[in-house]
Design a protein around this motif. Structure first.
Motif, PDB file in Angstrom:
ATOM      1  N   UNK B  62       0.831  -1.208   0.000  1.00  0.00           N
ATOM      2  CA  UNK B  62       0.000   0.000   0.000  1.00  0.00           C
ATOM      3  C   UNK B  62       0.865   1.257   0.000  1.00  0.00           C
ATOM      4  N   UNK B  63       0.335   2.269  -0.668  1.00  0.00           N
ATOM      5  CA  UNK B  63       0.987   3.575  -0.711  1.00  0.00           C
ATOM      6  C   UNK B  63      -0.079   4.637  -0.520  1.00  0.00           C
ATOM      7  N   UNK B  64       0.194   5.623   0.296  1.00  0.00           N
ATOM      8  CA  UNK B  64      -0.720   6.740   0.457  1.00  0.00           C
ATOM      9  C   UNK B  64      -0.031   7.979  -0.101  1.00  0.00           C
ATOM     10  N   UNK B  65      -0.796   8.735  -0.879  1.00  0.00           N
ATOM     11  CA  UNK B  65      -0.306   9.984  -1.449  1.00  0.00           C
ATOM     12  C   UNK B  65      -1.152  11.133  -0.921  1.00  0.00           C
ATOM     13  N   UNK B  66      -0.497  12.208  -0.566  1.00  0.00           N
ATOM     14  CA  UNK B  66      -1.194  13.377  -0.041  1.00  0.00           C
ATOM     15  C   UNK B  66      -0.838  14.593  -0.881  1.00  0.00           C
ATOM     16  N   UNK B  67      -1.843  15.244  -1.419  1.00  0.00           N
ATOM     17  CA  UNK B  67      -1.653  16.473  -2.180  1.00  0.00           C
ATOM     18  C   UNK B  67      -2.371  17.596  -1.453  1.00  0.00           C
ATOM     19  N   UNK B  68      -1.608  18.363  -0.679  1.00  0.00           N
ATOM     20  CA  UNK B  68      -2.214  19.400   0.151  1.00  0.00           C
ATOM     21  C   UNK B  68      -2.709  20.568  -0.681  1.00  0.00           C
TER      22      UNK B  68
END
Lengths: 113, 113
Positions: B62-68
Motif C-alpha cells: 500500500x501507498x498513500x499519497x497526499x496532495x495538500x
C-alpha cells in the motif's frame, strides 16, 4: 497484547429501554473515542474521553446519551429510553495519546425493536 | 457537515491489478490522515497513515499519497487480492479538534478472481 474489546457484540432493546455499551481500551491506552455507524454510512464521532474526563462530546446527542471512562474499569456509553433511530453499530477506539493512530474494537450492534 | 468525502462509492478490480481509492478533504487544518479497511461485520482496521509534512508514504503493498494543494488523498493497493475486498475509509484529524477522526463515506472495493 489484547486489542480493543467491546461487549456485548449484539444488543437488542425495546423502545424505551436502556442500552449500556462497554469498551476496554488496549493496554496502556488512556484515550477512548466512541463512533456510531448507521447502515451504509461512514463512522461519525460521538465522544472523546481520557481517564475520568470527557474531553469532547460535540458529536453526542444532548439528550439520552452519556459516556464515562472511570479510573478503573471499561468506558461505558449509555443510551437511555432508546428509540428505533438509535439502531446502529457503535465502535470504540483507543490510542496512547491524542492525534495518534486509533485502534478500533469489533463494535456493538444495537437493534431497537 | 462532512469535510472528508470519497469520489467513488464502489470500485471493482481484477485480481492482480492495482487499485486506487481517492479521497477529498476540505479542512486545511487537518494534519494527520489515516486509511482504514472495514470488512463486513467488523471494526475498522488501520492500514496506513500520513502526516501533513509528507506527501507519500509506503507500506506493504500500500501507498498513500497526499496532495495538500488540492486537498486530495489517495490509497494505492498493489497486486490487489480477494482478501482486499472491503470498504475503505479515509479519515482526517484536524489539529485543533482534540484528536477525533472525521471519516468519509467509504469506497467499497470488490476484487474479481
Amino acid at each position: 497484547n489484547a486489542g480493543v474489546m467491546q461487549n456485548p457484540r449484539h444488543l437488542v432493546r425495546r423502545r424505551g429501554q436502556e442500552a449500556r455499551l462497554r469498551c476496554s481500551p488496549m493496554k496502556g491506552h488512556s484515550h477512548v473515542y466512541w463512533y456510531r455507524q448507521l447502515p451504509e454510512e461512514g463512522l461519525k464521532f460521538m465522544v472523546y474521553l481520557q481517564k475520568e474526563n470527557i474531553i469532547d462530546e460535540s458529536g453526542m446527542p444532548k439528550e439520552r446519551f452519556s459516556a464515562e471512562f472511570p479510573k478503573e474499569g471499561p468506558s461505558i456509553l449509555r443510551i437511555q429510553q432508546v428509540v428505533r433511530g438509535d439502531s446502529a453499530a457503535y465502535f470504540c477506539a483507543s490510542s496512547p495519546q491524542a492525534y495518534n493512530e486509533q485502534f478500533f474494537g469489533p463494535g456493538t450492534r444495537l437493534t431497537v425493536l | 457537515g462532512e469535510s472528508v468525502g470519497l469520489h467513488l462509492p464502489t470500485l471493482s478490480v481484477q485480481e492482480g491489478d492495482n487499485s486506487i481509492i481517492n479521497c477529498a478533504y476540505s479542512n486545511s487544518a487537518s494534519d494527520y490522515f489515516i486509511w482504514y479497511k472495514q470488512e463486513s461485520g467488523k471494526g475498522p482496521q488501520f492500514i496506513i497513515d500520513i502526516r501533513s509534512n509528507m506527501d507519500k508514504r509506503q507500506g506493504q503493498r500500500v501507498t498513500v499519497l497526499l496532495n495538500k494543494t488540492v486537498k486530495h488523498l489517495s490509497l494505492q493497493i498493489a497486486a490487489t487480492q480477494p482478501g482486499d475486498s472491503a470498504v475503505y475509509f479515509c479519515a482526517e484529524i484536524p489539529y485543533n479538534q482534540g484528536g477525533k477522526l472525521i471519516f468519509g463515506q467509504g469506497t467499497e472495493l470488490s476484487v474479481k478472481p
